[in-house]
Design an enzyme around this catalytic site. Structure first.
Site, PDB file in Angstrom:
ATOM      1  N   ASP A 297       0.831  -1.186   0.000  1.00 18.61           N
ATOM      2  CA  ASP A 297       0.000   0.000   0.000  1.00 18.61           C
ATOM      3  C   ASP A 297       0.883   1.260   0.000  1.00 18.61           C
ATOM      4  OD1 ASP A 297      -2.585   1.388   0.404  1.00 18.61           O
ATOM      5  OD2 ASP A 297      -1.726   1.886   2.355  1.00 18.61           O
TER       6      ASP A 297
ATOM      7  N   GLU B 198       1.064  -0.556  -5.048  1.00 20.70           N
ATOM      8  CA  GLU B 198      -0.066   0.381  -5.133  1.00 20.70           C
ATOM      9  C   GLU B 198       0.532   1.736  -5.478  1.00 20.70           C
ATOM     10  OE1 GLU B 198      -1.829   3.548  -4.375  1.00 20.70           O
ATOM     11  OE2 GLU B 198      -1.726   2.984  -2.257  1.00 20.70           O
TER      12      GLU B 198
ATOM     13  N   ASP C 105     -11.230   2.386  -1.759  1.00 21.83           N
ATOM     14  CA  ASP C 105     -11.327   3.821  -1.507  1.00 21.83           C
ATOM     15  C   ASP C 105     -12.232   4.537  -2.507  1.00 21.83           C
ATOM     16  OD1 ASP C 105      -9.720   3.914   0.750  1.00 21.83           O
ATOM     17  OD2 ASP C 105      -7.882   4.176  -0.397  1.00 21.83           O
TER      18      ASP C 105
END
Length: 451
Positions: free
Chosen positions: A251, A298, A351
């Site tokens: 992430d 990511e 998200d």
């Protein structure tokens, strides 16, 4: 995992998890990507702001499976089970012992964050910690046992998924919570002041999601201190993730090159600045420990040439998100025509809004831009975008469960920069049925993705 159907307000590692694996296999899907499995702070419930980067969320333990496999009481374990428990505790001791100590002391202090504890406990003075834990020995042992039960149930589910041809794809948040066992046990690896308060906190500058940027409020790492032992903390962390998952997404990958540092007393994230990170020095350790072909970057947000070069240097696939593609910029790297094989394509992420929620907010001009990329502009949403994702040349295509179920804004998982009703969506019982599996399999087969 919490989004699976269940008798309560959260899914678990019980029968519904196995049914979902069966659904994936029937649907022709060979990867199940999950949000982090870490124990969360009860109020926020965010898996990206956890009590431990290493521990499992024991709220996910299935009570039915626990009883069925004789794991409901540590006092009734068989000799073989007791040996397995003891062996597991010894193997995981480097993170397990700090976590159970932290969790027991946190309970003793009415769940207050550790920086507010008495100085000796806050500073993890060995004598003070031992004295405080002495009357809590039974609780500490039960905390160990709960972690083992989680591990047993997770391993059993992962083995079952493997038997059905389904890989588990996990997520490694780049930052950890200040109020966590990780920071309490390794204060010297983080930028904290003498009172254990962060000097700067994590976040990102103004972006698609937030006009003032986002304050995530995690403490920043002291990269120089971490480098002294060859990033041993990170090696242990990625090794733990690979014990749990076949694939792991890093992430906020761009934070390895440079991270947004916000002064702790700043009113918004606008006041932050980019500070260089460890880059290749750390990533070489992660790739070595995880093994080739197991990590995904990511790489969303403000991505520079240096971030791209770092990712490509180590051969990590990046992410393409179709909801970000149709802004009128022909050079937009999220457009299907710009996708690379070495990438993972998503309709949207946890998200984003769901595809239906996103589509409902587009004006007709934006909708025409989307339709111009579709093979069949008349195919309704969300299936038109699902098909487009699966038609991508990207090696892996991932579709959120809410999109497969055709759900709208009411099923959104997270709205960045907000607090409140996030991380709570749960599928209804029976949602992942045979008819839906056949419909998914048709798209998987038609787009040449059937494993």
């Amino acid at each position: 995992m919490t989004s699976l159907p269940g008798p309560g307000s959260s899914g678990d590692l019980g029968d519904e998890a196995y049914r979902f694996v069966d659904f994936l296999a029937a649907a022709g899907c060979s990867v199940w990507q999950l949000l982090p499995l870490a124990p969360t702070h009860p109020a926020e419930r965010s898996p990206y702001d956890a009590l431990s980067a290493m521990a499992g969320n024991t709220d996910l333990i299935s009570s039915e499976h626990r009883v069925a496999h004789g794991l409901d009481d540590p006092a009734t374990l068989t000799a073989q089970q007791q040996a397995a428990f003891s062996s597991w505790c010894a193997a995981q001791a480097d993170w397990l012992e700090p976590y159970v100590e932290y969790a027991a002391l946190r309970e003793r202090h009415d769940l207050a964050p550790w920086p507010s504890w008495p100085p000796a406990l806050r500073n993890r003075d060995p004598r003070a910690v031992a004295d405080a834990l002495a009357p809590l020995a039974d609780r500490v042992q039960l905390l160990r046992f709960e972690q083992w039960v989680f591990a047993v149930q997770w391993d059993r589910l992962r083995d079952y998924a493997a038997s059905r041809g389904v890989l588990m794809f996990g997520d490694l948040p780049i930052f950890v919570s200040l109020d966590s066992a990780d920071v309490w046990a390794s204060r010297d690896l983080f930028h904290l002041d003498e009172e254990s308060r962060p000097i700067t906190v994590s976040g990102c500058p103004p972006d698609y999601f937030a006009a003032d940027g986002q304050r995530w409020d995690n403490p920043h790492y002291d990269w120089a201190a971490m480098a002294e032992d060859g990033f041993g903390w990170w090696r242990r962390r990625i090794t733990r993730q690979r014990e749990l998952f076949d694939l792991v997404r890093i992430d906020h990958f761009r934070g390895l090159d440079a991270a947004w540092h916000v002064p702790a007393d700043a009113p918004t994230a606008r006041e932050g600045e980019w500070v260089p990170g460890p880059g290749a020095d750390l990533l070489s350790v992660l790739v070595d420990a995880a093994g080739p072909g197991t990590l995904v970057a990511e790489d969303l947000g403000v991505i520079t040439e240096e971030v791209d070069e770092l990712r490509l240097q180590f051969g990590l696939p990046g992410m393409k998100v179709l909801q970000f593609a149709f802004d009128g910029d022909r050079g937009n790297l999220h457009l299907p025509s710009r996708h690379e094989e070495q990438s993972v394509v998503y309709t949207g992420t946890h998200d984003n809004d769901t595809t239906l929620g996103w589509w409902d907010q587009l004006d007709e001009t934006d909708r025409e831009q989307v339709r111009s990329s579709l093979v069949d502009p008349e195919e309704p949403m969300p299936w038109a975008l699902i098909r487009l994702a699966m038609q991508s040349r990207a090696r892996l295509s991932v579709v959120p469960a809410q999109d497969i179920l055709g759900l709208g804004n009411e099923a959104r998982m997270n709205t960045p920069g907000t607090a409140g009703d996030n991380w709570a969506w749960q599928a209804r019982a029976g949602a992942f049925d045979d008819g839906l599996a056949r419909r998914v399999r048709e798209v998987v087969t038609a787009t040449g993705r059937l494993s």
